[in-house]
Design a protein around this motif. Structure first.
Motif, PDB file in Angstrom:
ATOM      1  N   HIS A  83      -2.850   3.956   0.225  1.00 49.85           N
ATOM      2  CA  HIS A  83      -3.724   2.588  -0.036  1.00 49.85           C
ATOM      3  C   HIS A  83      -3.103   1.893  -0.793  1.00 49.85           C
ATOM      4  O   HIS A  83      -2.078   2.301  -1.716  1.00 49.85           O
ATOM      5  CB  HIS A  83      -4.892   2.965  -0.583  1.00 49.85           C
ATOM      6  CG  HIS A  83      -6.175   3.618   0.364  1.00 49.85           C
ATOM      7  ND1 HIS A  83      -6.350   3.026   1.373  1.00 49.85           N
ATOM      8  CD2 HIS A  83      -6.961   4.895   0.318  1.00 49.85           C
ATOM      9  CE1 HIS A  83      -7.338   3.622   2.101  1.00 49.85           C
ATOM     10  NE2 HIS A  83      -7.569   5.005   1.405  1.00 49.85           N
ATOM     11  N   ARG A  84      -2.983   0.486  -0.789  1.00 45.21           N
ATOM     12  CA  ARG A  84      -2.569  -0.448  -1.844  1.00 45.21           C
ATOM     13  C   ARG A  84      -3.573  -1.742  -1.584  1.00 45.21           C
ATOM     14  O   ARG A  84      -3.923  -1.941  -0.848  1.00 45.21           O
ATOM     15  CB  ARG A  84      -1.335  -0.852  -1.333  1.00 45.21           C
ATOM     16  CG  ARG A  84      -0.526  -2.007  -2.178  1.00 45.21           C
ATOM     17  CD  ARG A  84       0.906  -2.338  -1.771  1.00 45.21           C
ATOM     18  NE  ARG A  84       1.831  -1.483  -2.408  1.00 45.21           N
ATOM     19  CZ  ARG A  84       3.017  -1.738  -2.377  1.00 45.21           C
ATOM     20  NH1 ARG A  84       3.626  -2.804  -1.675  1.00 45.21           N
ATOM     21  NH2 ARG A  84       3.961  -0.865  -2.650  1.00 45.21           N
ATOM     22  N   ALA A 119      -6.102   1.908  -6.208  1.00 43.72           N
ATOM     23  CA  ALA A 119      -4.813   2.384  -5.631  1.00 43.72           C
ATOM     24  C   ALA A 119      -3.867   1.200  -6.154  1.00 43.72           C
ATOM     25  O   ALA A 119      -2.809   1.868  -6.464  1.00 43.72           O
ATOM     26  CB  ALA A 119      -5.185   1.960  -3.900  1.00 43.72           C
ATOM     27  N   SER A 121      -1.009  -0.753  -6.947  1.00 44.93           N
ATOM     28  CA  SER A 121       0.443  -0.794  -6.262  1.00 44.93           C
ATOM     29  C   SER A 121       0.728   0.147  -5.071  1.00 44.93           C
ATOM     30  O   SER A 121       1.614  -0.002  -4.435  1.00 44.93           O
ATOM     31  CB  SER A 121       1.598  -0.605  -7.295  1.00 44.93           C
ATOM     32  OG  SER A 121       1.454   0.407  -7.964  1.00 44.93           O
ATOM     33  N   GLY A 122      -0.144   1.227  -5.163  1.00 43.94           N
ATOM     34  CA  GLY A 122      -0.080   1.932  -3.917  1.00 43.94           C
ATOM     35  C   GLY A 122      -0.094   3.567  -4.535  1.00 43.94           C
ATOM     36  O   GLY A 122       0.555   3.984  -5.430  1.00 43.94           O
ATOM     37  N   LYS A 154      -3.376  -6.679  -7.709  1.00 45.25           N
ATOM     38  CA  LYS A 154      -3.083  -5.728  -6.771  1.00 45.25           C
ATOM     39  C   LYS A 154      -2.034  -4.960  -6.934  1.00 45.25           C
ATOM     40  O   LYS A 154      -2.043  -3.924  -6.343  1.00 45.25           O
ATOM     41  CB  LYS A 154      -2.734  -6.670  -5.486  1.00 45.25           C
ATOM     42  CG  LYS A 154      -3.895  -7.182  -4.890  1.00 45.25           C
ATOM     43  CD  LYS A 154      -3.751  -7.841  -3.572  1.00 45.25           C
ATOM     44  CE  LYS A 154      -5.051  -8.371  -2.763  1.00 45.25           C
ATOM     45  NZ  LYS A 154      -6.016  -7.186  -2.617  1.00 45.25           N
ATOM     46  N   MET A 155      -1.036  -5.133  -7.662  1.00 48.64           N
ATOM     47  CA  MET A 155       0.183  -4.264  -8.012  1.00 48.64           C
ATOM     48  C   MET A 155       0.061  -3.714  -9.415  1.00 48.64           C
ATOM     49  O   MET A 155       0.972  -3.158  -9.852  1.00 48.64           O
ATOM     50  CB  MET A 155       1.490  -5.015  -7.742  1.00 48.64           C
ATOM     51  CG  MET A 155       1.712  -5.455  -6.513  1.00 48.64           C
ATOM     52  SD  MET A 155       1.798  -4.474  -5.268  1.00 48.64           S
ATOM     53  CE  MET A 155       3.389  -3.709  -5.662  1.00 48.64           C
ATOM     54  N   PRO A 158      -1.786   2.517 -10.406  1.00 48.72           N
ATOM     55  CA  PRO A 158      -2.978   3.362  -9.875  1.00 48.72           C
ATOM     56  C   PRO A 158      -3.716   4.331 -11.157  1.00 48.72           C
ATOM     57  O   PRO A 158      -3.317   4.376 -12.233  1.00 48.72           O
ATOM     58  CB  PRO A 158      -2.384   4.487  -9.121  1.00 48.72           C
ATOM     59  CG  PRO A 158      -1.242   3.762  -8.596  1.00 48.72           C
ATOM     60  CD  PRO A 158      -0.546   3.189  -9.822  1.00 48.72           C
ATOM     61  N   PHE A 290      -4.373  -1.016   3.930  1.00 52.43           N
ATOM     62  CA  PHE A 290      -3.815  -2.089   2.959  1.00 52.43           C
ATOM     63  C   PHE A 290      -4.518  -3.427   2.791  1.00 52.43           C
ATOM     64  O   PHE A 290      -4.853  -3.794   3.866  1.00 52.43           O
ATOM     65  CB  PHE A 290      -2.038  -2.526   3.274  1.00 52.43           C
ATOM     66  CG  PHE A 290      -1.452  -1.023   3.181  1.00 52.43           C
ATOM     67  CD1 PHE A 290      -1.413  -0.296   2.303  1.00 52.43           C
ATOM     68  CD2 PHE A 290      -0.704  -0.985   4.569  1.00 52.43           C
ATOM     69  CE1 PHE A 290      -0.332   0.971   2.389  1.00 52.43           C
ATOM     70  CE2 PHE A 290       0.052   0.226   4.689  1.00 52.43           C
ATOM     71  CZ  PHE A 290       0.273   1.001   3.634  1.00 52.43           C
ATOM     72  N   ALA A 301       4.095  -3.665   2.382  1.00 51.62           N
ATOM     73  CA  ALA A 301       3.247  -2.476   2.119  1.00 51.62           C
ATOM     74  C   ALA A 301       3.483  -1.262   3.073  1.00 51.62           C
ATOM     75  O   ALA A 301       3.726  -0.295   2.579  1.00 51.62           O
ATOM     76  CB  ALA A 301       1.904  -2.775   1.812  1.00 51.62           C
ATOM     77  N   ASP A 304       7.192  -0.066   2.409  1.00 52.14           N
ATOM     78  CA  ASP A 304       7.260   0.888   1.277  1.00 52.14           C
ATOM     79  C   ASP A 304       6.710   2.048   1.437  1.00 52.14           C
ATOM     80  O   ASP A 304       7.067   3.275   0.926  1.00 52.14           O
ATOM     81  CB  ASP A 304       6.415   0.190  -0.139  1.00 52.14           C
ATOM     82  CG  ASP A 304       6.928  -1.091  -0.574  1.00 52.14           C
ATOM     83  OD1 ASP A 304       8.374  -1.192  -0.278  1.00 52.14           O
ATOM     84  OD2 ASP A 304       6.252  -2.035  -1.475  1.00 52.14           O
ATOM     85  N   LEU A 310       5.309   4.976  -1.950  1.00 52.68           N
ATOM     86  CA  LEU A 310       3.631   4.951  -2.420  1.00 52.68           C
ATOM     87  C   LEU A 310       3.586   6.145  -3.071  1.00 52.68           C
ATOM     88  O   LEU A 310       2.392   6.650  -3.249  1.00 52.68           O
ATOM     89  CB  LEU A 310       2.934   4.629  -1.321  1.00 52.68           C
ATOM     90  CG  LEU A 310       3.030   3.039  -0.608  1.00 52.68           C
ATOM     91  CD1 LEU A 310       1.893   2.697   0.209  1.00 52.68           C
ATOM     92  CD2 LEU A 310       2.937   2.049  -1.823  1.00 52.68           C
TER      93      LEU A 310
END
Length: 318
Positions: A83-84, A119, A121-122, A154-155, A158, A290, A301, A304, A310
């Protein structure tokens, strides 16, 4: 549907009725959730399917997981997946679930517990029934809600929150006819334990047969009601709703719902999840696991994820 409850709702703090002259929110739409399967094959209702995103923002989707009575060997979960760009909120009403993620978060949640995973940045994560539930079978019922993050968050790193049912703020309606479990956000000066990047309110309400619930609601928030069990009406026009239906409210300072006078023996009361949030109003690019702001960010995403940036599956499962 045990969740967290109170023997005497009249002893709980009350949520006062909205001030006289507060504009009631009309109901714009009522939709029925289609049924499907998720993960390794557990049944879900897609609560927000078909609802225009402008009415959902900042919420992305919500699945009602179950209600299902598993035989021994039948309980299912999800495999490891990424997830991101958003948050997942898993609220368990009946049963047990084990969460583990590549950022080190995780644990077991049971009746009335919530796991709140940002989540950001992932990361990779997995959700599965504990071994004892697989062996014995049993009742499983819950919700998973996806909450969008604004571009600036968003980044973000976590984050995992384990919100035990005992931490949920228990409240009663003004006349004591409804029990309110405030999981996150604010309601009439009361605060839930969930810490959110995006301002939202999440409530699980149990409404006694024949009781009417009218709550003050922030005018800068949207408002949604999803019926987990039972039947009743929503809005000042008393539009009928039942299990598996979602109502979208329009603008105003209060929202109203009412439990039908007669419920069935399996569902003695009306069970509803109430959601509200401040719309983000940013472009959204969503594909699979994502949720980003542009197609280019989605491509990044996926790249990555394929490159292992991630996170990696830990050597052992919780």
């Amino acid at each position: 549907m045990p969740a967290i409850t109170a023997e005497n709702p009249l002893a709980l703090p009350r949520v006062d009725a909205p001030a006289a002259g507060t504009a009631p929110r009309p109901v714009l739409t009522v939709s029925t959730a289609p049924k499907g399967f998720e993960g390794e094959g557990f049944p879900v209702r897609r609560a927000f399917a078909g609802i225009d995103y402008r009415h959902l923002d900042p919420f992305i989707m919500m699945d009602q997981m179950g209600e299902v009575e598993y035989a021994p060997g039948e309980p299912k979960g999800t495999p490891w997946h990424p997830h991101r760009g958003f948050e997942t909120v898993t609220y368990l009403i009946d049963g047990s679930f084990v969460h583990q993620d590549s950022a080190g978060g995780g644990g077991v949640i049971n009746d009335g517990d919530t796991q709140w995973m940002t989540a950001g940045s992932g990361l990779l994560h997995i959700e599965a029934p504990p071994e004892e539930l697989v062996v014995s079978g049993g009742l499983f019922h819950g919700l998973q809600l996806w909450v969008n993050l604004p571009a600036k968050d968003k980044m973000s790193p976590p984050r995992y929150q384990d919100i035990g049912g005992g931490r949920v703020k228990l409240l009663a309606s003004a006349d004591g006819g409804a029990l309110l479990r405030l999981i996150a956000g604010d309601l009439a000066g009361h605060s839930g334990p969930g810490v959110t990047h995006t301002p939202i309110t999440m409530i699980h309400a149990t409404v006694s047969p024949g009781a009417e619930l009218t709550l003050p609601w922030r005018e800068d928030f949207n408002a949604l009601a999803y019926v987990l069990a039972g039947r009743g009406t929503v809005g000042p026009d008393r539009r009928p709703v039942e299990l598996g239906q979602a109502a979208v409210y329009g603008r105003g300072g209060s929202l109203t719902l009412r439990a039908a006078d007669a419920q069935d023996s399996h569902t003695p009361e009306l069970e509803v999840v109430l959601l509200g949030g401040r719309p983000i109003r940013e472009p959204m690019a969503h594909y699979g696991p994502f949720v980003m702001n542009s197609h280019a960010e989605l491509v990044q995403a996926f790249e990555d994820f394929k490159a292992g940036r991630l996170g990696r599956v830990p050597a052992t499962r919780a």
